[in-house]
Motif scaffolding. Structure first.
Motif, PDB file in Angstrom:
ATOM      1  N   VAL A 107       7.537   0.785   6.572  1.00 17.15           N
ATOM      2  CA  VAL A 107       7.877   2.168   5.898  1.00 17.15           C
ATOM      3  C   VAL A 107       7.924   3.263   6.598  1.00 17.15           C
ATOM      4  O   VAL A 107       8.762   4.268   6.939  1.00 17.15           O
ATOM      5  CB  VAL A 107       7.500   2.167   4.464  1.00 17.15           C
TER       6      VAL A 107
ATOM      7  N   CYS B 129       0.143  -3.391  15.650  1.00 20.10           N
ATOM      8  CA  CYS B 129      -1.385  -3.397  15.546  1.00 20.10           C
ATOM      9  C   CYS B 129      -1.707  -4.190  14.173  1.00 20.10           C
ATOM     10  O   CYS B 129      -0.939  -4.672  13.658  1.00 20.10           O
ATOM     11  CB  CYS B 129      -1.861  -2.153  15.650  1.00 20.10           C
TER      12      CYS B 129
ATOM     13  N   ALA C 139      -1.320   3.686   5.463  1.00 16.99           N
ATOM     14  CA  ALA C 139      -2.828   4.050   5.419  1.00 16.99           C
ATOM     15  C   ALA C 139      -2.825   5.012   6.811  1.00 16.99           C
ATOM     16  O   ALA C 139      -3.814   6.108   6.662  1.00 16.99           O
ATOM     17  CB  ALA C 139      -3.665   2.821   5.600  1.00 16.99           C
TER      18      ALA C 139
ATOM     19  N   ILE D 133      -7.683   7.047   1.089  1.00 18.60           N
ATOM     20  CA  ILE D 133      -8.002   5.927   2.045  1.00 18.60           C
ATOM     21  C   ILE D 133      -7.936   6.681   3.355  1.00 18.60           C
ATOM     22  O   ILE D 133      -7.372   7.540   3.877  1.00 18.60           O
ATOM     23  CB  ILE D 133      -6.857   5.135   2.003  1.00 18.60           C
TER      24      ILE D 133
ATOM     25  N   ASP E 248      -0.717  -1.725  11.629  1.00 17.10           N
ATOM     26  CA  ASP E 248       0.118  -0.381  11.902  1.00 17.10           C
ATOM     27  C   ASP E 248       1.212  -0.999  12.984  1.00 17.10           C
ATOM     28  O   ASP E 248       1.261  -1.973  13.603  1.00 17.10           O
ATOM     29  CB  ASP E 248      -0.505   0.628  12.854  1.00 17.10           C
ATOM     30  N   ASN E 249       2.591  -0.294  13.052  1.00 17.55           N
ATOM     31  CA  ASN E 249       3.609  -0.531  13.957  1.00 17.55           C
ATOM     32  C   ASN E 249       3.232   0.441  15.201  1.00 17.55           C
ATOM     33  O   ASN E 249       2.384   1.172  14.979  1.00 17.55           O
ATOM     34  CB  ASN E 249       4.884  -0.049  13.382  1.00 17.55           C
TER      35      ASN E 249
ATOM     36  N   ARG F 128       0.172 -12.401  17.210  1.00 16.39           N
ATOM     37  CA  ARG F 128       0.719 -12.171  15.675  1.00 16.39           C
ATOM     38  C   ARG F 128       1.260 -13.508  15.279  1.00 16.39           C
ATOM     39  O   ARG F 128       1.830 -14.147  16.173  1.00 16.39           O
ATOM     40  CB  ARG F 128       1.770 -11.143  15.574  1.00 16.39           C
TER      41      ARG F 128
ATOM     42  N   ASN G 223      -4.620 -10.806  10.888  1.00 10.58           N
ATOM     43  CA  ASN G 223      -4.624  -9.491  11.380  1.00 10.58           C
ATOM     44  C   ASN G 223      -6.139  -9.102  11.213  1.00 10.58           C
ATOM     45  O   ASN G 223      -6.539  -8.746  12.090  1.00 10.58           O
ATOM     46  CB  ASN G 223      -3.994  -8.532  10.304  1.00 10.58           C
TER      47      ASN G 223
ATOM     48  N   GLY H  45       0.680  -1.066  -0.146  1.00 11.17           N
ATOM     49  CA  GLY H  45      -0.120  -0.062  -0.033  1.00 11.17           C
ATOM     50  C   GLY H  45       1.013   1.149   0.039  1.00 11.17           C
ATOM     51  O   GLY H  45       1.732   1.367   0.940  1.00 11.17           O
TER      52      GLY H  45
ATOM     53  N   HIS I 287       8.920   0.759  -0.709  1.00 14.34           N
ATOM     54  CA  HIS I 287       7.869  -0.070  -0.908  1.00 14.34           C
ATOM     55  C   HIS I 287       8.134  -1.359  -1.846  1.00 14.34           C
ATOM     56  O   HIS I 287       7.712  -2.408  -1.618  1.00 14.34           O
ATOM     57  CB  HIS I 287       6.623   0.873  -1.246  1.00 14.34           C
TER      58      HIS I 287
HETATM   59  N1  PXG Z   1       2.022  -3.807  10.319  1.00 15.80           N
HETATM   60  C1  PXG Z   1       1.224  -4.309   9.618  1.00 15.80           C
HETATM   61  C2  PXG Z   1       0.647  -5.778   9.811  1.00 15.80           C
HETATM   62  C3  PXG Z   1       0.678  -3.687   8.331  1.00 15.80           C
HETATM   63  O1  PXG Z   1      -0.210  -4.228   7.410  1.00 15.80           O
HETATM   64  C4  PXG Z   1       2.203  -1.788   8.674  1.00 15.80           C
HETATM   65  C5  PXG Z   1       2.729  -2.611  10.005  1.00 15.80           C
HETATM   66  C6  PXG Z   1       2.858  -0.628   8.611  1.00 15.80           C
HETATM   67  O2  PXG Z   1       3.682  -0.632   7.591  1.00 15.80           O
HETATM   68  P1  PXG Z   1       4.010   0.593   6.433  1.00 15.80           P
HETATM   69  O3  PXG Z   1       5.205   0.207   5.480  1.00 15.80           O
HETATM   70  O4  PXG Z   1       2.560   1.021   5.693  1.00 15.80           O
HETATM   71  O5  PXG Z   1       4.401   1.744   7.262  1.00 15.80           O
HETATM   72  C7  PXG Z   1       1.358  -2.344   8.002  1.00 15.80           C
HETATM   73  C8  PXG Z   1       0.909  -1.833   6.591  1.00 15.80           C
HETATM   74  C9  PXG Z   1      -4.979  -1.267   5.408  1.00 15.80           C
HETATM   75  C10 PXG Z   1      -3.473  -1.011   4.963  1.00 15.80           C
HETATM   76  O6  PXG Z   1      -5.761  -1.195   4.059  1.00 15.80           O
HETATM   77  C11 PXG Z   1      -2.859  -1.549   5.689  1.00 15.80           C
HETATM   78  C12 PXG Z   1      -1.193  -1.124   5.745  1.00 15.80           C
HETATM   79  C13 PXG Z   1      -0.910  -0.366   4.642  1.00 15.80           C
HETATM   80  C14 PXG Z   1      -1.687  -0.052   3.676  1.00 15.80           C
HETATM   81  C15 PXG Z   1      -3.187  -0.421   3.822  1.00 15.80           C
HETATM   82  O7  PXG Z   1      -5.270  -1.353   6.128  1.00 15.80           O
HETATM   83  N2  PXG Z   1      -0.569  -1.774   6.649  1.00 15.80           N
END
Ligand code: PXG
Length: 289
Positions: free
Chosen positions: A210, A184, A248, A118, A187-188, A139, A157, A33, A47
């Motif tokens: 990222v 989460c 997101a 989003i 999210d981190n 997890r 998740n 994403g 990414h």
């Molecule tokens: N942990 C998990 C399990 C993720 O899926 C992150 C951490 C954060 O990573 P980034 O690289 O995005 O900082 C993610 C990313 C959605 C959605 O639609 C979720 C993510 C990214 C884009 C969309 O819920 N999660």
């Protein structure tokens, strides 16, 4: 909106792939994403690197070299001509038969979905902070399905998200199988204690996010002491501040965990500073198209 599938653009209603695709049948594939802020694609290379690493780990060969993949993403953005966008990049194993053997799959499907926005959480929560809850779904263990692989299989998740929303919470705190804080659902997680920043190391079940990396970079440049260090829920409960990061979610403050107020119960000072710096960065850094 034009959707990219294997080199061609389709209108939304015509953008279809096979029901035999193992992405659908088994969640066999990888995704990313990515956000675009005012025609700047944020952290595109990071990414794409992660997409190729996830694919390598599950032995999925992406049919395009990285540079070409990036060109196709830019082409998709130009075709849609959006200033701000959210890109969903998907590579599936392709169509196979009704057995899970990936050797039967012919050709990968590469899909780029683009949306103009989003919104993961309501805007109010960015101002007031979130109230989250620990769920019993842990997890994935890295030896079963490594959380570093951003695969199409997100049931771990999703199960956690369902637990949280069933109880009336917007987001779930996930622990790893040893009971340490992992992350989460998308999210981190970060905490602040005595002015220092902590986030769980990747080996604790945190995706190498990222946004996580970006926040660690910003904090470093601000001279904040930062640690990638394991912590428990107790340390989270007694933290001064807490926030989540993700493409997101961006950066969102957390003010309550499992009924315990975090710090003053308001978004923390350092959290607000990092949010401001992060938004400044998205305005000036990225791949322009
Ligand atoms: N942990 C998990 C399990 C993720 O899926 C992150 C951490 C954060 O990573 P980034 O690289 O995005 O900082 C993610 C990313 C959605 C959605 O639609 C979720 C993510 C990214 C884009 C969309 O819920 N999660």
């Amino acid at each position: 909106m034009k959707i990219y599938i294997n080199g061609k653009f389709y209108e939304k209603r015509d953008a279809k792939i096979s029901v035999f695709d193992h992405g659908l049948l088994y969640g066999d594939g990888v995704f990313e994403g990515i956000r675009v802020y005012d025609r700047l694609v944020f952290k595109l290379k990071e990414h794409i690197d992660r997409l190729y690493e996830s694919a390598h780990s599950i032995m999925l060969k992406i049919p395009l070299p990285k540079e070409e993949f990036i060109r196709q993403i830019i082409r998709t953005l130009k075709e849609n001509n959006l200033r701000d966008a959210y890109l969903r990049v998907i590579v599936t194993r392709g169509a196979g038969d009704l057995g899970l053997d990936p050797r039967k799959c012919i050709g990968n499907e590469t899909v780029i979905i683009i949306a103009d926005k989003i919104a993961l959480y309501p805007p109010k929560l960015y101002r007031e902070g979130m109230n989250i809850i620990t769920v019993s779904t842990t997890r994935n263990a890295h030896e079963a399905l490594n959380p570093q692989i951003k695969s199409l299989n997100y049931l771990n998740n999703i199960m956690a998200k369902i637990e949280a929303t069933n109880s009336g919470y917007e987001e779930a705190l996930m622990l790893n199988d040893q009971g340490y804080v992992a992350e989460c659902t998308g999210d981190n997680i970060f905490i602040v204690k005595k002015g220092e920043l902590y986030t769980p190391p990747e080996c604790m079940g945190a995706l190498s996010g990222v946004t996580r990396e970006t926040v660690l970079g910003i904090a470093g440049r601000m001279g904040i002491v930062k640690h990638e260090h394991v912590f428990t829920r107790h340390e989270l409960y007694i933290a001064d501040e807490c926030f989540l990061t993700g493409t997101a979610a961006e950066i969102i403050p957390v003010v309550k965990v499992d009924g315990r107020l975090i710090g003053t119960g308001k978004p923390g000072r350092l959290t607000l500073k990092l949010m401001k710096r992060f938004h400044e960065l998205t305005k000036k850094e990225g791949t322009r198209y």
